[in-house]
Motif scaffolding. Structure first.
Motif, PDB file in Angstrom:
ATOM      1  N   GLY A  18      -5.485   5.664   6.920  1.00  0.00           N
ATOM      2  CA  GLY A  18      -4.348   6.266   6.237  1.00  0.00           C
ATOM      3  C   GLY A  18      -3.096   5.427   6.403  1.00  0.00           C
ATOM      4  N   PHE A  19      -2.839   4.981   7.624  1.00  0.00           N
ATOM      5  CA  PHE A  19      -1.661   4.148   7.887  1.00  0.00           C
ATOM      6  C   PHE A  19      -1.718   2.861   7.082  1.00  0.00           C
ATOM      7  CE2 PHE A  19       0.899   5.438  11.700  1.00  0.00           C
ATOM      8  CZ  PHE A  19       0.445   6.737  11.725  1.00  0.00           C
ATOM      9  N   GLU A  20      -2.890   2.249   7.075  1.00  0.00           N
ATOM     10  CA  GLU A  20      -3.029   0.966   6.395  1.00  0.00           C
ATOM     11  C   GLU A  20      -2.772   1.110   4.903  1.00  0.00           C
ATOM     12  OE1 GLU A  20      -3.697  -2.284   7.758  1.00  0.00           O
ATOM     13  OE2 GLU A  20      -2.832  -0.992   9.284  1.00  0.00           O
ATOM     14  N   ASP A  49      -0.895   3.236   3.366  1.00  0.00           N
ATOM     15  CA  ASP A  49       0.537   3.368   3.121  1.00  0.00           C
ATOM     16  C   ASP A  49       1.235   2.026   3.170  1.00  0.00           C
ATOM     17  OD1 ASP A  49       0.111   6.006   3.028  1.00  0.00           O
ATOM     18  OD2 ASP A  49       1.147   6.522   4.899  1.00  0.00           O
ATOM     19  N   PHE A  50       0.939   1.292   4.231  1.00  0.00           N
ATOM     20  CA  PHE A  50       1.722   0.081   4.491  1.00  0.00           C
ATOM     21  C   PHE A  50       1.355  -1.044   3.529  1.00  0.00           C
ATOM     22  CE2 PHE A  50       2.603  -3.878   6.787  1.00  0.00           C
ATOM     23  CZ  PHE A  50       3.936  -3.671   7.116  1.00  0.00           C
ATOM     24  N   VAL A  51       0.072  -1.283   3.388  1.00  0.00           N
ATOM     25  CA  VAL A  51      -0.358  -2.461   2.628  1.00  0.00           C
ATOM     26  C   VAL A  51      -0.233  -2.256   1.122  1.00  0.00           C
ATOM     27  CG1 VAL A  51      -2.330  -3.974   2.166  1.00  0.00           C
ATOM     28  CG2 VAL A  51      -1.804  -3.299   4.498  1.00  0.00           C
ATOM     29  N   SER A  85       2.118  -0.980  -0.472  1.00  0.00           N
ATOM     30  CA  SER A  85       3.451  -1.337  -0.936  1.00  0.00           C
ATOM     31  C   SER A  85       3.857  -2.748  -0.500  1.00  0.00           C
ATOM     32  CB  SER A  85       4.471  -0.322  -0.421  1.00  0.00           C
ATOM     33  OG  SER A  85       4.424  -0.276   0.991  1.00  0.00           O
ATOM     34  N   ARG A  86       2.951  -3.449   0.138  1.00  0.00           N
ATOM     35  CA  ARG A  86       3.224  -4.836   0.543  1.00  0.00           C
ATOM     36  C   ARG A  86       1.992  -5.685   0.244  1.00  0.00           C
ATOM     37  NH1 ARG A  86       5.276  -1.182   3.687  1.00  0.00           N
ATOM     38  NH2 ARG A  86       7.436  -1.301   4.398  1.00  0.00           N
ATOM     39  N   PRO A  87       1.761  -5.967  -1.023  1.00  0.00           N
ATOM     40  CA  PRO A  87       0.477  -6.586  -1.418  1.00  0.00           C
ATOM     41  C   PRO A  87       0.430  -8.086  -1.115  1.00  0.00           C
ATOM     42  CG  PRO A  87       1.882  -6.271  -3.338  1.00  0.00           C
ATOM     43  CD  PRO A  87       2.649  -5.738  -2.165  1.00  0.00           C
ATOM     44  N   GLY A  97      -1.790  -8.832   5.057  1.00  0.00           N
ATOM     45  CA  GLY A  97      -2.151  -7.423   5.155  1.00  0.00           C
ATOM     46  C   GLY A  97      -3.543  -7.163   4.606  1.00  0.00           C
ATOM     47  N   SER A 142      10.597  -5.423   2.986  1.00  0.00           N
ATOM     48  CA  SER A 142       9.288  -5.960   2.610  1.00  0.00           C
ATOM     49  C   SER A 142       8.564  -5.018   1.654  1.00  0.00           C
ATOM     50  CB  SER A 142       8.434  -6.181   3.856  1.00  0.00           C
ATOM     51  OG  SER A 142       8.208  -4.951   4.513  1.00  0.00           O
ATOM     52  N   ARG A 143       9.128  -3.834   1.456  1.00  0.00           N
ATOM     53  CA  ARG A 143       8.461  -2.856   0.594  1.00  0.00           C
ATOM     54  C   ARG A 143       8.693  -3.224  -0.869  1.00  0.00           C
ATOM     55  NH1 ARG A 143       6.512   2.383   0.488  1.00  0.00           N
ATOM     56  NH2 ARG A 143       6.645   2.581   2.740  1.00  0.00           N
ATOM     57  N   GLN A 144       7.624  -3.291  -1.625  1.00  0.00           N
ATOM     58  CA  GLN A 144       7.735  -3.627  -3.039  1.00  0.00           C
ATOM     59  C   GLN A 144       8.287  -2.425  -3.796  1.00  0.00           C
ATOM     60  OE1 GLN A 144       4.059  -4.276  -5.230  1.00  0.00           O
ATOM     61  NE2 GLN A 144       4.927  -6.124  -6.137  1.00  0.00           N
ATOM     62  N   ARG A 155      11.632 -10.342  -2.118  1.00  0.00           N
ATOM     63  CA  ARG A 155      11.152  -9.296  -1.220  1.00  0.00           C
ATOM     64  C   ARG A 155      10.723 -10.008   0.059  1.00  0.00           C
ATOM     65  NH1 ARG A 155       5.981  -7.389  -0.140  1.00  0.00           N
ATOM     66  NH2 ARG A 155       4.979  -8.619  -1.747  1.00  0.00           N
ATOM     67  N   LEU A 200       5.072 -10.382   3.956  1.00  0.00           N
ATOM     68  CA  LEU A 200       4.335 -10.174   5.199  1.00  0.00           C
ATOM     69  C   LEU A 200       4.029 -11.533   5.788  1.00  0.00           C
ATOM     70  CD1 LEU A 200       1.682  -7.381   4.505  1.00  0.00           C
ATOM     71  CD2 LEU A 200       3.963  -7.176   5.498  1.00  0.00           C
ATOM     72  N   GLU A 209       3.683  10.869   8.236  1.00  0.00           N
ATOM     73  CA  GLU A 209       2.995  10.381   9.439  1.00  0.00           C
ATOM     74  C   GLU A 209       3.025  11.435  10.540  1.00  0.00           C
ATOM     75  OE1 GLU A 209       3.923   5.599   8.864  1.00  0.00           O
ATOM     76  OE2 GLU A 209       5.363   6.897   9.880  1.00  0.00           O
ATOM     77  N   ARG A 217       0.350  13.933   9.839  1.00  0.00           N
ATOM     78  CA  ARG A 217      -0.991  13.440  10.187  1.00  0.00           C
ATOM     79  C   ARG A 217      -1.212  13.426  11.693  1.00  0.00           C
ATOM     80  NH1 ARG A 217      -0.987   8.128   7.058  1.00  0.00           N
ATOM     81  NH2 ARG A 217      -0.653   8.936   4.985  1.00  0.00           N
ATOM     82  N   SER A 248      -1.568  -3.082  10.552  1.00  0.00           N
ATOM     83  CA  SER A 248      -0.945  -4.321  10.054  1.00  0.00           C
ATOM     84  C   SER A 248       0.544  -4.302  10.325  1.00  0.00           C
ATOM     85  CB  SER A 248      -1.116  -4.528   8.555  1.00  0.00           C
ATOM     86  OG  SER A 248      -2.091  -3.756   8.010  1.00  0.00           O
ATOM     87  N   GLU A 249       1.105  -3.116  10.322  1.00  0.00           N
ATOM     88  CA  GLU A 249       2.542  -3.032  10.538  1.00  0.00           C
ATOM     89  C   GLU A 249       2.911  -3.573  11.915  1.00  0.00           C
ATOM     90  OE1 GLU A 249       4.254   0.794   9.750  1.00  0.00           O
ATOM     91  OE2 GLU A 249       6.272   0.108  10.247  1.00  0.00           O
ATOM     92  N   LEU A 275       1.877  -7.717  12.085  1.00  0.00           N
ATOM     93  CA  LEU A 275       2.513  -8.676  11.177  1.00  0.00           C
ATOM     94  C   LEU A 275       4.032  -8.533  11.254  1.00  0.00           C
ATOM     95  CD1 LEU A 275       0.186  -8.044   8.105  1.00  0.00           C
ATOM     96  CD2 LEU A 275       0.097 -10.011   9.648  1.00  0.00           C
TER      97      LEU A 275
END
Lengths: 455, 528
Positions: free
Chosen positions: A231-233, A235-237, A239-241, A245, B360-362, B375, B378, B490, B493, B522-523, B526
Motif C-alpha cells: 500500500g505504501f509503495e 502511494d509513493f511510486v 506519483s513519482r514514476p 522507485g 518530487s510528487r508529480q 520536478r 527520485l 496512512e 492503515r 522506497s520513500e 531513496l
C-alpha cells in the motif's frame, strides 16, 4: 514457507521492469537448430578456476620434457589424447569434451585477466563491461522465472569485484551469490576413488543470505508487513514514476517470488541420496557442482562454481610454490565433481542443452621456478568445453614441445567468448547499450569463434 | 588544431567577449537568475513545474544532500517548528559548517576522482588515504582550483616495490589507480576536471567528436615523465623510476610518432627551464579562463543536488552532447569563478533555487523529462548515505577508528552494507535495487534487530515512553524513518494493524511491523 495472497503478490510484481528479457534469440535459435533434431541450449555452467590452473599439470601434460615436471599422463577415452593422471574420471569422459590447448591471451595480472576472461573484454577506462553470467543469463533467461538468471556459487571476488558485476546491464542482472556453509572442510580426498574415507561425511549446505525470514518473525506477521508495504509503495511510486522507485518495487517483488518459489528447494542438497552426494565429493566445490546441476534442472540459465582453494585454505591454483602438490590436491577435488556433473547432466538429457566451461584467468609458466612452482602465463594455456553446441572428443590447437608457445590454432579471449556464445546458439553480434552510449556486442567485434569446436 | 580552436571560441564566447569581468552576484541573486531562466524554459516548452517542496520534504532532502544522512527526530521537529522566513538557507549554512558535510563530500568526490578504486585489491587499500586527504581540504574550505592543482602536481616519491606506498593522507591514489600511465592519466584528468572524454581518441580519431588521436597524446605528454618500465603485477604499484621533469613529449604507440605536450586548446606551453610539466598542466586546467574547468565543476555540483547534470552524462562535454540549459551553466560557472572556486558558494546557490526546492510528487503529466528539472527526481542513495540513514533511524551507534575514520572494517554492519549496496550505476537516477539488497533489507539481521521490540533502540524509546498516545507514537516512528508525519490515510492503515493488539507486547510488535515497512519503503531508501 511464506505465503502471500496472490493479489498482493501481483501488486508487488506488477511494475516489473523485466518484461521480455531479450528479443531475437528465439528466431535465431530456431534457425540454427532447425533440422538438426537438437534441443535449443538453455544453460551454461562455468567451472571457474580462480588463480589460474597449470595447463601442464592438467590438460596439456609435457611428460618427458623438463618443463613437464613430475606430472604423469594417462590415456583417455579418446585414443591418443592424454591428460594428467590426477584427472582419472575426466579422462574417462573426454569423448564429451573439447580440450583447447591453444589459448593465447595477453593479461598476466590476476585482476585484469580475471576481468578479461569473464567479460570477454580488456578492462578499459570507464566502460563497465558485464560479466558473461550477466549477458548470457540475460539472453537465456526464461520468461517468468522465479529464480535469478545468474547464480554464483562460492565466488572469490576479491581479485576483481568488477568481474562479477552486471556492468552496464544494470543491477537487475547481478549474480545471486551463494556461499557454502558447514563444518570446516575435510582434507581433499587423495585415494584413487576420489571419495573421502571418513565415516560421516561433512554436511555442506548452501545458503542464499537472508533468503529465509528471521525465525522470530511469524508468517502472519510477514504477510501483514508485505501487505502494508504494498500500500505504501503504491502511494509513493505512483506519483513519482522514476526508475529507482520502479526498480525497488520490482526487486522486492522478485525477492518475494524467490522466497516463495518451489525452485529454491534446489538448495536443499539433503534431498539427494548420500551416494549421489558422495560421487561429487564432499567438498564445497563438489557439492557446489551438485547444486549447479539442481539449479540447471530448474531452468537457471547461468550457474558458476568457483574452485579457488584446495579445501585446506592456501593459494589455490595460484601455485607459485609447490605447484605439483597443489595442483594434484585441487584435481582431487575437481575430478569427481566435474565428472559427476557431466554424468548427471547426460543421464537427465540436460548435457545437450547445457554448456559446461572449465577455465581460469590464465595458465602457468612452463618453466618450473626455484620454489617448484609455476608463475602466471597467458601466452599458451588450456580451457575445456563440453555439452551444448560443442563437438566433444577433440583436442583443439597445440603448444610447442616445451609448452612455451602455441604451435597451432591460437585462440584469443574474444574468440573463446564468441565460441561460447555460438555454442549457446546466440549471435555474438547481439548488442546491448553501454554506459557510454556505444552499443557493445556479446563478443567483441571481429571475434572469430573456433568453428571446429562447434557442432 | 583549428578545429579545437573553433570549439574553444564557441564555448567561451561569453567569457571572451565581455569587456569587464562578470559582476559578482550573491548566492541569492544567482539563484534568482537561475529560477528566472527555468521559468522561461518551462513556459517555452509548456511544462508546469511541480509544487514547492514542503518543509518536511526539504529537511530530509537537504540533510541527505549535505550531511549524507536523514535528519534525526529532534532535528526534524526543530526545523518544522522554525518560523523564520530564511529557515531553509539557515539550515543549509548550519549543515555546511558541520563535520557531516565534510565527510559526505569527501565520499562523493572520492567516487568521482577514483571511481574504480574498489574494483581492484591493489587500489582498494589506497582509498582511506585519499579520503583523508580530501577531508582535510574540504574541512579547511580549500578552493576547488587549489584542490585540483594539488592532485595533478601530487608529490610521487619513488616507492620500493617491497614496501607498498603507504595509505597516509595523499592524493597519490589518483596516479596509482592509473598505473602512472600517461595515457590513462590524460584521459582521467580530462574527464574528471574538464568533463572532456578523450578515451576513444586514445586509439583512434573520435568518430563523433572533434578530438584527434594526436590531441589526446599531446595531453598525455604532460605526464610522459612518469612513464615506467613494465611493472610487476602482484605488488602494489609504486613509482619504480623517478619522474623525468624534462620530458615534454611522448611516442604514440600505434604510429611511432613523437608528439609534443600541448593543451587541449591546441596551444603549446611556453616552456621555461624550471617548469615542471605537471605544474604547467595544472595551471592551465585551473586558470579562470579555461573553457571547461569552472563549467565542469558547476555541472558536477548541480548533478549532485539535482540527480543529473545540465550536461548529462556529467563528464561528457562535447558538441554532440550540448547542455540542456547553457545559460544556467554559464551563470553558475561565472559566479563560481568570481567567488574564487568556492564549492560552498555553489552549494548555497543551488540549494537556494526554487528548482532544487520543488516537490518530487508529480502534479502534471508534463513533468516527465529529467532535463526539464520540473520536478525533484527520485535519486538512489550512496551506500554510505543508506547506512548512515539506517543508523540514524534505528539508533545504531557507529564506532569509528580513531586514526582514520575512513578505514571501514569489512566485518561490521557498515562494512557489509557498503559492500552489498555499492553500485556501478553512474547516475543516481539510474539506481536499481538487486535481489540480494532487497533480501538483506527484508530478512537481514540488522533490520530484524532494529525492528524487534526487544532489541530496537528506536522502538523501545518510542513504545516505552509512558506519556504518548498511540497516534503520537506512530508520528514519532514516521519522523524517525521518513522525516514526516503520517497522512490521514496512512494513519488509518496503521491503526488497522494496531487495533488488534490486546497486550503491550503485541502492540510493540505491531509497531515493529510498521517500522519494518517504513524502513523497507522506497520513500526511506531513496532521496526525493
Amino acid at each position: 514457507m511464506l505465503k502471500f495472497p496472490r493479489r498482493k503478490l501481483h501488486l508487488l510484481s506488477g511494475l516489473s521492469l523485466l518484461g521480455a528479457s531479450s528479443s531475437g534469440w528465439l528466431p535465431q535459435l530456431a534457425a540454427s537448430i532447425a533440422g538438426t533434431g537438437r534441443k535449443p541450449p538453455r544453460s551454461c555452467i562455468l567451472l571457474w578456476m580462480s588463480g589460474g590452473p597449470s595447463q601442464l599439470d592438467t590438460f596439456d601434460p609435457k611428460e618427458g620434457h623438463k618443463n613437464g615436471g613430475p606430472t604423469k599422463s594417462i590415456e583417455t577415452r579418446v585414443p591418443g589424447v592424454r591428460i594428467a593422471e590426477s584427472l582419472p574420471k575426466i579422462a574417462g569422459m573426454t569423448d564429451q569434451l573439447a580440450i583447447v590447448r591453444s589459448m593465447a591471451t595477453k593479461e598476466g595480472d590476476h585482476s585484469r585477466a580475471t576481468y578479461n576472461l569473464r567479460t570477454g573484454y580488456t578492462p578499459a577506462g570507464p566502460l563497465q563491461y558485464p560479466a558473461m553470467g550477466a549477458f548470457l543469463g540475460k539472453e537465456l533467461q526464461p520468461k517468468d522465472s522465479d529464480l535469478p538468471a545468474w547464480i554464483s556459487i562460492n565466488p572469490f571476488q576479491a581479485l576483481n569485484p568488477a568481474a562479477w558485476s552486471p556492468g552496464f546491464l544494470g543491477p537487475s542482472w547481478s549474480p545471486l551469490v551463494v556461499a557454502s556453509e558447514g563444518p570446516p572442510p575435510a582434507p581433499a580426498p587423495t585415494d584413487s576413488q576420489g571419495t573421502t574415507a571418513s565415516a560421516s561425511p561433512p554436511d555442506i549446505r548452501f545458503e542464499v543470505r537472508n533468503l529465509r525470514r528471521p525465525e522470530t518473525v511469524s508468517s502472519e506477521q510477514a504477510q501483514r508487513r508485505l501487505e502494508l508495504l504494498s500500500g505504501f509503495e503504491q502511494d509513493f511510486v505512483a506519483s513519482r514514476p522514476d526508475l529507482p522507485g520502479k526498480s525497488h518495487i520490482d526487486s522486492y517483488g522478485r525477492a518475494v517470488r524467490m522466497m516463495n518459489s518451489t525452485g529454491i528447494d534446489a538448495f536443499a542438497l539433503d534431498q539427494e541420496t548420500a551416494a549421489v552426494r558422495d560421487t561429487y565429493g564432499r567438498t564445497a566445490f563438489g557439492q557446489g557442482c551438485l547444486l549447479a546441476r539442481r539449479l540447471v534442472e530448474r531452468g537457471v540459465p547461468f550457474v558458476e562454481v568457483s574452485l579457488s582453494s584446495d579445501e585446506r585454505g592456501g593459494l589455490g591454483w595460484d601455485t607459485h610454490a609447490e605447484n605439483f602438490e597443489g595442483v594434484k590436491s585441487l584435481c582431487g577435488v575437481l575430478d569427481p565433481a566435474w565428472a559427476a556433473l557431466l554424468n548427471d547432466l547426460k543421464q537427465r538429457g540436460l548435457l545437450e542443452t547445457t554448456l559446461v566451461v572449465w577455465m581460469g584467468e590464465f595458465g602457468r609458466t612452463p618453466q618450473i621456478n626455484d620454489n617448484a612452482g609455476r608463475d602466471h602465463w597467458p601466452a599458451s594455456w588450456s580451457v575445456v568445453l563440453g555439452g551444448a553446441g560443442i563437438r566433444g572428443g577433440q583436442v583443439y590447437g597445440a603448444t610447442e614441445a616445451d609448452g612455451v608457445a602455441v604451435a597451432d590454432k591460437p585462440l584469443k579471449v574474444t574468440g573463446l567468448m564468441a565460441t561460447i556464445v555460438r555454442a549457446l546458439a546466440l549471435d555474438p553480434e547481439t548488442s546491448n547499450p553501454s554506459n557510454i552510449g556505444r552499443p557493445i556486442p556479446l563478443a567483441d567485434h571481429g571475434a572469430e569463434a573456433a568453428g571446429e569446436l562447434l557442432l | 588544431m583549428t578545429a579545437a580552436w573553433a570549439l574553444v571560441c564557441i564555448l567561451c564566447l561569453p567569457l571572451l567577449t565581455a569587456d569587464d569581468p562578470p559582476r559578482v552576484l550573491t548566492e541569492q541573486q544567482t539563484a534568482d537568475q537561475i529560477d528566472q531562466l527555468f521559468q522561461q524554459h518551462w513556459e517555452a516548452v509548456e511544462v508546469r513545474p511541480a509544487e514547492p517542496a514542503s518543509d518536511e520534504e526539504f529537511v530530509r532532502r537537504v540533510y541527505l544532500d549535505l550531511a549524507g544522512r536523514i535528519p534525526s527526530i529532534s532535528e526534524v521537529r526543530q526545523f518544522l517548528s522554525d518560523t523564520a522566513p530564511d529557515r531553509r538557507q539557515q539550515l543549509v549554512r548550519q549543515l555546511l559548517d558541520g563535520p557531516a558535510f565534510v565527510r559526505h563530500f569527501t565520499i562523493l568526490w572520492r567516487n568521482t576522482l577514483i571511481p574504480e578504486a574498489f574494483d581492484d585489491i591493489r587500489t582498494r587499500q589506497l582509498v582511506p588515504g585519499f579520503e583523508a586527504w580530501l577531508w582535510t581540504h574540504f574541512s579547511g574550505g580549500t578552493p576547488w582550483d587549489q584542490v585540483v592543482r594539488e592532485i595533478i602536481t601530487a608529490p610521487l616519491a619513488t616507492a620500493n616495490p617491497q614496501q607498498p606506498l603507504d595509505s597516509a593522507s595523499s592524493p597519490a591514489a589518483f596516479f596509482l589507480l592509473r598505473d602512472f600511465k600517461p595515457e590513462e592519466l590524460a584521459s582521467g584528468t580530462s574527464r574528471a576536471f574538464l568533463g572532456v572524454r578523450l578515451d576513444c581518441a586514445q586509439c583512434h580519431d573520435h568518430p563523433f567528436d572533434r578530438w584527434k588521436q594526436h590531441e589526446f597524446w599531446s595531453l598525455a605528454a604532460f605526464y610522459s615523465g612518469l612513464q615506467q618500465p613494465e611493472m610487476t603485477t602482484e605488488s602494489l604499484p609504486g613509482l619504480l623510476r623517478p619522474e623525468n621533469l624534462k620530458s615534454h613529449s611522448i611516442v604514440v604507440p600505434a604510429t611511432g610518432a613523437t608528439v609534443e605536450a600541448k593543451f587541449l586548446t591546441g596551444a603549446a606551453p611556453d616552456w621555461k627551464p624550471t617548469d615542471a610539466p605537471r605544474q604547467v598542466l595544472a595551471n592551465w586546467i585551473t586558470a579562470p579562463d579555461n573553457p571547461w574547468f569552472a563549467r565542469m565543476a558547476a555541472n558536477q555540483v548541480w548533478a549532485l543536488f539535482m540527480g543529473q547534470g545540465i550536461v548529462h552524462p556529467v563528464n561528457d562535454f562535447s558538441d554532440a552532447n550540448p547542455p540542456s540549459h547553457p545559460q544556467v551553466l554559464q551563470l553558475l560557472a561565472e559566479q563560481f569563478t568570481a567567488h574564487n572556486f568556492d564549492l560552498r558558494f555553489l552549494i548555497r546557490t543551488i540549494t537556494a533555487t526554487r528548482v532544487y526546492q520543488l516537490s518530487s510528487r508529480q502534479s502534471d503529466p508534463s513533468q516527465k523529462e529529467p532535463s526539464d528539472f520540473s520536478r525533484a527526481a527520485l535519486r538512489g542513495l550512496t551506500p554510505e548515505q543508506l547506512f548512515d540513514s539506517l543508523a540514524e533511524a534505528t539508533g545504531f551507534y557507529q564506532p569509528y577508528r580513531s586514526e582514520n575514520p575512513f578505514i571501514i572494517a569489512a566485518d561490521t554492519p557498515r562494512g557489509r552494507f557498503l559492500e552489498l549496496f555499492r553500485s556501478s550505476a553512474e547516475s543516481p537516477l539510474r539506481k536499481e535495487t538487486t535481489i540480494l539488497q532487497a533480501l538483506a533489507m527484508m530478512n537481514g539481521d540488522f533490520i530484524n534487530t532494529a525492528t524487534a521490540p526487544e532489541s530496537s533502540r528506536t522502538l523501545r524509546s518510542i513504545v516505552d515512553f509512558p506519556l504518548m498516545s498511540q497516534d503520537e507514537r506512530l508520528e514519532s516512528l514516521f519522523l524517525a524513518a521518513l522525516s514526516r508525519r503520517p497522512t490521514a490515510a496512512e494513519q488509518e492503515r496503521c491503526r488497522t494493524v494496531l487495533k488488534d493488539t490486546s497486550t503491550p507486547a503485541a502492540e510493540a510488535a505491531a509497531f515493529g511491523d510498521i517500522f519494518w515497512v517504513l524502513l523497507n519503503s522506497s520513500e526511506f531508501l531513496l532521496n526525493h
